[in-house]
Design a protein around this motif. Structure first.
Motif, short mmCIF file in Angstrom:
data_model
loop_
_atom_site.label_atom_id
_atom_site.label_comp_id
_atom_site.label_asym_id
_atom_site.label_seq_id
_atom_site.Cartn_x
_atom_site.Cartn_y
_atom_site.Cartn_z
N THR A 180 0.80 -1.23 0.00
CA THR A 180 0.00 0.00 0.00
C THR A 180 0.83 1.27 0.00
OG1 THR A 180 -1.86 -1.12 1.05
CG2 THR A 180 -1.74 1.27 1.32
N TRP A 181 1.87 1.34 0.82
CA TRP A 181 2.59 2.62 0.93
C TRP A 181 3.41 2.92 -0.31
CZ3 TRP A 181 -0.20 1.52 4.93
CH2 TRP A 181 -0.54 2.53 5.82
N ALA A 182 4.04 1.91 -0.89
CA ALA A 182 4.76 2.12 -2.15
C ALA A 182 3.79 2.49 -3.27
CB ALA A 182 5.55 0.87 -2.52
N ILE A 183 2.65 1.79 -3.31
CA ILE A 183 1.72 2.01 -4.41
C ILE A 183 1.12 3.40 -4.36
CG2 ILE A 183 -0.44 1.26 -5.46
CD1 ILE A 183 0.17 -1.56 -4.39
N HIS A 184 0.66 3.83 -3.19
CA HIS A 184 0.04 5.15 -3.12
C HIS A 184 1.05 6.27 -3.37
CE1 HIS A 184 -3.43 2.98 -1.57
NE2 HIS A 184 -4.14 4.07 -1.85
N SER A 185 2.32 6.02 -3.09
CA SER A 185 3.36 6.98 -3.45
C SER A 185 3.53 7.04 -4.97
CB SER A 185 4.68 6.61 -2.78
OG SER A 185 4.55 6.64 -1.38
N SER A 186 3.47 5.88 -5.62
CA SER A 186 3.52 5.85 -7.08
C SER A 186 2.27 6.48 -7.69
CB SER A 186 3.66 4.41 -7.59
OG SER A 186 4.95 3.92 -7.34
N THR A 189 -1.43 -19.69 7.96
CA THR A 189 -0.85 -18.36 7.88
C THR A 189 -1.66 -17.39 8.70
OG1 THR A 189 -0.27 -16.56 6.34
CG2 THR A 189 -2.16 -17.91 5.76
N LYS A 190 -1.02 -16.32 9.11
CA LYS A 190 -1.70 -15.26 9.84
C LYS A 190 -2.81 -14.64 9.01
CE LYS A 190 -0.65 -10.72 11.91
NZ LYS A 190 0.44 -9.74 12.17
N PHE A 191 -2.62 -14.64 7.69
CA PHE A 191 -3.57 -14.01 6.78
C PHE A 191 -4.10 -15.04 5.78
CE2 PHE A 191 -0.55 -10.58 7.89
CZ PHE A 191 -1.43 -9.72 8.51
N LYS A 192 -5.39 -15.00 5.50
CA LYS A 192 -5.98 -15.88 4.50
C LYS A 192 -5.85 -15.31 3.10
CE LYS A 192 -9.18 -18.30 7.54
NZ LYS A 192 -10.60 -18.70 7.81
N GLY A 193 -5.71 -14.01 3.00
CA GLY A 193 -5.53 -13.35 1.71
C GLY A 193 -4.32 -12.44 1.77
N MET A 194 -3.64 -12.26 0.62
CA MET A 194 -2.41 -11.48 0.65
C MET A 194 -2.17 -10.82 -0.71
SD MET A 194 -0.02 -10.20 2.30
CE MET A 194 -0.64 -10.89 3.84
N HIS A 195 -1.34 -9.78 -0.69
CA HIS A 195 -0.85 -9.09 -1.88
C HIS A 195 0.64 -8.87 -1.66
CE1 HIS A 195 -1.02 -5.37 0.59
NE2 HIS A 195 -2.11 -5.94 1.09
N GLY A 196 1.28 -8.14 -2.55
CA GLY A 196 2.73 -7.93 -2.46
C GLY A 196 3.50 -8.57 -3.58
N TYR A 197 2.83 -9.44 -4.35
CA TYR A 197 3.46 -10.18 -5.43
C TYR A 197 3.68 -9.28 -6.65
CZ TYR A 197 1.43 -13.71 -2.35
OH TYR A 197 1.06 -14.44 -1.24
N VAL A 219 9.87 5.55 -1.79
CA VAL A 219 9.18 4.71 -0.80
C VAL A 219 9.10 3.30 -1.39
CG1 VAL A 219 7.06 4.35 0.53
CG2 VAL A 219 7.88 6.67 0.08
N LEU A 220 10.00 2.42 -0.96
CA LEU A 220 10.20 1.14 -1.64
C LEU A 220 9.20 0.08 -1.22
CD1 LEU A 220 14.09 0.83 -1.71
CD2 LEU A 220 12.56 2.01 -3.29
N GLY A 221 8.53 0.25 -0.11
CA GLY A 221 7.58 -0.74 0.35
C GLY A 221 6.95 -0.30 1.65
N ASN A 222 6.15 -1.18 2.25
CA ASN A 222 5.63 -0.88 3.60
C ASN A 222 6.75 -0.92 4.63
OD1 ASN A 222 3.14 -0.75 2.39
ND2 ASN A 222 2.23 -2.44 3.53
N TRP A 223 7.71 -1.84 4.40
CA TRP A 223 8.86 -1.96 5.30
C TRP A 223 10.13 -2.10 4.48
CZ3 TRP A 223 4.19 -4.23 6.68
CH2 TRP A 223 3.67 -3.85 7.93
#
Length: 455
Positions: free
Chosen positions: A57-63, A377-385, A75-79
């Motif tokens: 999210t943070w990289a994308i909204h900066s783009s 997993t902690k999350f059932k759905g994910m992005h970042g790929y 801003v290369l990523g969330n972390w």
């Protein structure tokens, strides 16, 4: 290129970002979003929109706001890892950095101020301390940050209306109360439209992202979240109508990334700990450390002795190539093709390796335990790929007095949005990697006619 007072008063742009709404939902008959579909019918929709890597999210909204890839805006990523200070750099939640210190390119709201426009932003990432937002509520998760770092007079004004501003942080953190958070974002937007009538308003809805993390894609909860956000978009559109702004406002509804389901968790720092490279007491003092951006990760080799570093880089490369959970490994020479910095660029935050996880895996920061790959997993759905994957494609919808009706664009790039917004403002973003979508304008609103008076 400043506009005269009359034209400025009669020009408005609203940009609504729906976090986590995949493009495939627009073709899904189970998705009830009548307000978004009404905008599509009266305006323009893209067949899909390619986001940026990592799809976080943070990289994308900066783009999104700059029209540039992370390599350029910073801003290369969330972390990330901040090398000089040997610490994890957290962009998520705007907890660590002010916008002017990390975002290196002009944004559409900077361009709007340059043109003499008034600007407002609600729950938008990487806006903490932004100098060119007149009414600013960044995307925070701690109440103390809302209370201390939003535009002070605006925050007090909103509190005086009786809106529950003291709950914004709590509702932002708690997914179960996410609907209340998005409701409050909407109420703030409605008030801001009515009282301040900003020329440019950007707002960000979180619920579809939150509930897909919790329940997975195409879950009943995901469908409900999209319908709920559509109702909130309807509230914003009605506020424009009620305040006689509908006929002078161009509205953009976009998303940042899509989603996939996940069933496994990959722990690269457990792997590095087992190799003796990761310092469990002081992670920032590790020889090698990984940070997660959901379905992808960055790996930093922090060894400073040149000879030991060269040998360690080679060993880390070999380890990652063999690691279960790493789908694709990328080295620095490949970074520019990903939109990441090349060697010698952004040395403070640039990783040594980037990787995409297997498509059913989530990358976790943690270093406890002995299993590098774990079921569940902690999350059932994910992005970042990778953003080129169809599942990660985002949406683009636009409608308004400047925009043609009934047009379907071929797939566009997320970095095309900012140059397009800048054209409506009547300025250019000189650093943009994307291109303005000039094919969306009505014939009588072509730029040579629309902006001739402004130039």
């Amino acid at each position: 290129m400043n506009m005269n007072a009359e034209s400025k008063q009669n020009r408005h742009v609203v940009i609504i970002s729906i976090d986590g709404m995949a493009n495939y939902y627009l073709q899904d008959p189970n998705v009830r979003m009548p307000n978004v579909r009404r905008l599509i019918g009266s305006g323009v929709v893209a067949a899909g929109m390619e986001s940026v890597f990592p799809t976080a999210t943070w990289a994308i909204h900066s783009s999104m706001v700059t029209g540039t890839y992370p390599r350029k805006h910073g801003v290369l990523g969330n972390w990330t890892v901040e090398r000089p200070k040997h610490r994890v750099g957290e962009f998520f939640g705007d907890r660590m950095y002010d916008q002017p210190d990390v975002l290196r390119c002009e944004t559409w709201y900077d361009a709007a101020k340059r043109a003499g426009w008034t600007t407002a932003s609600i729950c938008w990432p990487v806006t903490r301390g932004a100098k060119n937002i007149d009414f600013n509520i960044p995307e925070f998760y701690e109440q103390e940050l809302f209370d201390s770092l939003c535009t002070a007079s605006y925050w007090e004004e909103l509190k005086a209306t009786g809106l529950p501003m003291e709950r914004y942080g709590e509702w932002s953190r708690d997914h179960a109360r996410g609907p209340m958070q998005d409701w409050l974002t909407t109420e703030i937007a409605k008030y801001t439209i009515r009282i301040h009538r900003p020329n440019l308003l950007q707002l960000h809805y979180l619920l579809p992202d939150s509930l897909q993390h919790d329940y997975g894609i195409r879950s009943k909860e995901a469908y409900w979240s999209l319908e709920y956000v559509d109702e909130r978009i309807g509230d914003v559109l009605k506020a424009l109508e009620d305040n006689d702004l509908h006929d002078m406002t161009d509205v953009f509804v976009v998303s940042d990334h899509g989603f996939v389901d996940t069933t496994k968790t990959f722990y690269p720092n457990v792997l590095f700990r087992q190799k003796g490279w990761f310092n469990t007491e002081q992670p920032g003092r590790s020889q090698v450390i990984a940070v997660s951006n959901g379905g992808s990760g960055f790996v930093y080799v922090l060894e400073e002795d040149p000879d030991r570093r060269a040998a360690l880089v080679a060993e880390v490369r070999q380890t990652l190539q063999r690691a279960e959970g790493v789908g694709r490994l990328f080295e620095q020479e490949q970074f520019p093709a990903l939109g990441l910095p090349a060697p010698g660029e952004l040395d403070t935050f640039r990783p040594d390796f980037a990787f995409e996880a297997d498509m059913d895996s989530f990358v976790h920061f943690g270093h406890e335990g002995d299993e590098v790959i774990r079921p569940l997993t902690k999350f059932k759905g994910m992005h970042g790929y990778l953003p080129q994957r169809d599942e990660l494609k985002a949406i683009f919808v636009a409608a308004g007095p400047s925009i043609q009706a009934g047009v379907t664009l071929p797939e566009i790039r997320l970095v095309d949005i900012a140059p397009t917004i800048a054209r409506l403002i009547g300025v250019e973003l000189g650093s943009a990697d994307g291109s303005a979508l000039d094919q969306i304008w009505k014939e009588e609103m072509q730029l040579g006619k629309l902006y001739s008076a402004q130039r």
